[in-house]
Design a protein around this motif. Sequence first.
Motif, short mmCIF file in Angstrom:
data_model
loop_
_atom_site.label_atom_id
_atom_site.label_comp_id
_atom_site.label_asym_id
_atom_site.label_seq_id
_atom_site.Cartn_x
_atom_site.Cartn_y
_atom_site.Cartn_z
N ILE A 99 -4.78 3.91 -4.75
CA ILE A 99 -4.38 2.50 -4.61
C ILE A 99 -3.54 2.32 -3.34
O ILE A 99 -3.73 1.35 -2.60
CB ILE A 99 -3.58 2.04 -5.85
CG1 ILE A 99 -4.52 2.00 -7.06
CG2 ILE A 99 -2.93 0.68 -5.62
CD1 ILE A 99 -3.82 1.76 -8.38
N ALA A 100 -2.66 3.26 -3.08
CA ALA A 100 -1.74 3.13 -1.94
C ALA A 100 -2.42 3.40 -0.60
O ALA A 100 -2.04 2.82 0.41
CB ALA A 100 -0.57 4.08 -2.12
N ASP A 101 -3.42 4.30 -0.57
CA ASP A 101 -4.05 4.69 0.68
C ASP A 101 -5.56 4.67 0.53
O ASP A 101 -6.19 5.70 0.30
CB ASP A 101 -3.55 6.09 1.08
CG ASP A 101 -4.04 6.50 2.47
OD1 ASP A 101 -4.63 5.67 3.17
OD2 ASP A 101 -3.78 7.66 2.84
N ARG A 102 -6.15 3.51 0.69
CA ARG A 102 -7.61 3.37 0.52
C ARG A 102 -8.38 4.13 1.60
O ARG A 102 -9.51 4.51 1.40
CB ARG A 102 -8.03 1.89 0.53
CG ARG A 102 -7.59 1.11 -0.68
CD ARG A 102 -8.29 1.51 -1.95
NE ARG A 102 -9.74 1.43 -1.83
CZ ARG A 102 -10.58 2.07 -2.62
NH1 ARG A 102 -10.14 2.83 -3.58
NH2 ARG A 102 -11.88 1.96 -2.45
N VAL A 103 -7.75 4.34 2.76
CA VAL A 103 -8.42 5.05 3.85
C VAL A 103 -8.69 6.51 3.45
O VAL A 103 -9.74 7.06 3.76
CB VAL A 103 -7.58 4.98 5.14
CG1 VAL A 103 -8.21 5.82 6.25
CG2 VAL A 103 -7.43 3.54 5.58
N ALA A 104 -7.76 7.12 2.75
CA ALA A 104 -7.93 8.51 2.33
C ALA A 104 -8.98 8.65 1.23
O ALA A 104 -9.52 9.73 1.03
CB ALA A 104 -6.60 9.08 1.86
#
Length: 146
Positions: A99-104
């Motif tokens: 949720i916090a880091d969609r890029v990862a």
Amino acid sequence: MADRTRTRPRGAALGTGLGRVLLLVYGTFALSASARALVQISTHFAEAPLAYLLSALAGVVYLAATVGLAVGGARGRLIALVSCTIELVGVLVVGTLSIADRVAFPDDTVWSRFGSGYGYVPLVLPFVGLWWIWRHRPEPAGSDRS
């Protein structure tokens, strides 16, 4: 020498009740997570390697929990306990990071968004598994626990 005075409570049998359901759910997740990871890794691994490796890890954890619950005994309980704990940490950490880091996490894993793609069963399952392991722990012979 091993403590042979401990007995397994009658309700701990996997062949009946919640134990059977738990084993069925863990087995289903072991199969589905492993199959998903196998397809993802073999067809488009370069697109989201972290997510696909986490799916593979989830499959291994579910498989270990299934085997541990099915085998039972001290060793099986330990395997199931460790597996359920890893599963709980995994779903909480991966769920938060997805949720916090969609890029990862460009693609979902079983544990992404706390298992929302699987009806949040991956979030609830380790709590139920840990509770079941704790509730059905062996009791010393002659104890009055009920």
